[in-house]
Scaffold this motif. Structure first.
Motif, short mmCIF file in Angstrom:
data_model
loop_
_atom_site.label_atom_id
_atom_site.label_comp_id
_atom_site.label_asym_id
_atom_site.label_seq_id
_atom_site.Cartn_x
_atom_site.Cartn_y
_atom_site.Cartn_z
N SER A 42 0.78 -1.24 0.00
CA SER A 42 0.00 0.00 0.00
C SER A 42 0.81 1.29 0.00
N HIS A 55 1.02 -5.90 -11.11
CA HIS A 55 -0.13 -5.07 -11.47
C HIS A 55 0.25 -3.62 -11.19
N ASP A 93 1.88 1.00 -5.20
CA ASP A 93 2.90 0.35 -4.37
C ASP A 93 3.73 -0.68 -5.15
N HIS A 94 3.39 -0.89 -6.45
CA HIS A 94 4.13 -1.84 -7.27
C HIS A 94 4.85 -1.19 -8.45
N ASP A 146 -0.63 -9.08 -5.42
CA ASP A 146 -1.78 -8.88 -4.54
C ASP A 146 -2.91 -9.84 -4.92
N HIS A 175 -6.89 -8.50 -0.81
CA HIS A 175 -5.72 -9.04 -0.11
C HIS A 175 -6.07 -10.28 0.71
N HIS A 232 3.94 -8.26 1.50
CA HIS A 232 2.94 -7.19 1.38
C HIS A 232 2.36 -6.92 2.76
ZN LIG Z 1 -0.05 -3.86 -3.36
#
Ligand SMILES: [Zn+2]
Ligand SMILES: [Zn+2]
Length: 292
Positions: free
Chosen positions: A14, A71, A75-76, A174, A229, A251
């Motif tokens: 996140s 994805h 946060d990625h 995720d 999640h 994560h």
């Molecule tokens: Zn994430």
């Protein structure tokens, strides 16, 4: 057994959460890599941890960098503009991952380096950058065979399975277990959700190592259902059912402190011992390397 080295550079979900309570497991968002004995190398996700990865690299020479995005949530991908190799000529960066219904993978990555967001445009980067949009498929890079699968998340998200000689490694981005979104006890919908969960179980089955979204503990799940999640319970059950040897909780929730993570990992390790399961459990730790 063939050797793979797994290193985490960002373990958080996140949002980055640097600070005194996240020193041990880390505050950077998603980034990890695997390296084979033969020099094969894949990087997964470009959260803020990817900046830390560039600090570990020998930047005096050129690299072929295969970067797999699970994805496009922030946060990625948000570390990509701060990944030093993109500024250095001689580097060849291939970005793999899914597009979304709205945008192609290339538009997503280039889009965060447009005038309003970032001072340098991707056209000005000196490395050679190319894009390969993925769906569910199988292909090879060097000695690695790669297989992808769709996960349950609010945006298209891929899980990656890497075969290297007799070793199988899995990184699930995720992911939330499928469930009946209508909550109506309709057995047909329940069956579809079960089928989809079995499909993921079959994908994971027989692998040695699993790195997977384990953001919540079960008591937190109900208020976050549908956010995409998994819980630590989901991850452990998946790992046991799939015969995994090493499971990494990944994560981590931004609120989760080092102390809490120590407690959670310890709790599950004790449970595995009591029950006689041969599953090693780890909390993914930033800047730590593991033999897998
Ligand atoms: Zn994430
Ligand atoms: Zn996400």
């Amino acid at each position: 057994m063939a050797g793979l080295k797994l290193t985490f550079y960002g373990t958080r979900g996140s949002i980055p959460v640097p600070g005194p309570s996240t020193m041990k497991y880390g505050g950077n968002t998603a980034c990890l890599d695997i390296k084979s004995d033969d020099g094969d190398w894949i990087v997964f996700d470009a959260g803020t941890g990817i900046r830390a990865l560039s600090e570990e690299m020998d930047l005096s020479k050129g690299h072929d960098i295969h970067l797999f995005i699970s994805h496009p949530h922030w946060d990625h991908i948000s570390g990509f503009p701060f990944f030093t190799p993109v500024f250095i000529p001689g580097n060849n960066i291939i970005i793999y991952g899914p597009g979304t219904f709205e945008k192609t993978l290339e538009e997503i990555i280039r889009g965060q380096m447009t005038y309003s967001y970032f001072p340098v445009r991707t056209e000005e980067l000196n490395a050679k950058i190319s894009f390969r949009e993925l769906k569910e498929e199988t292909f090879e890079i060097g000695n690695f065979k790669i297989e992808t699968t769709m996960l349950n998340h609010p945006v298209t998200c891929l899980g990656y399975k890497i075969y290297y000689k007799d070793t199988v490694f899995i990184y699930l981005g995720d992911n939330e277990p499928f469930y009946n979104v209508y909550n109506d006890n309709d057995s047909e919908v329940d069956n579809i959700a079960n089928d989809m969960n079995n499909r993921l179980l079959n994908f994971v089955k027989g692998a040695d190592t699993l790195v997977t979204d384990s953001q919540y503990i079960p008591s937190e799940y109900e208020s976050h259902k549908g956010w995409g999640h998994s819980t630590t319970h989901d991850s452990v059950n998946l790992a046991i059912n799939a015969g995994i040897k090493k499971l990494f909780f990944f994560h981590h929730d931004p609120q989760r402190t080092d102390k809490q993570l120590d407690f959670i990992v310890d709790h599950y390790r004790k449970r595995m011992k009591e029950k006689g399961y041969n599953l090693e459990i780890f909390g993914a730790m930033e800047r730590h390397t593991y033999d897998v």
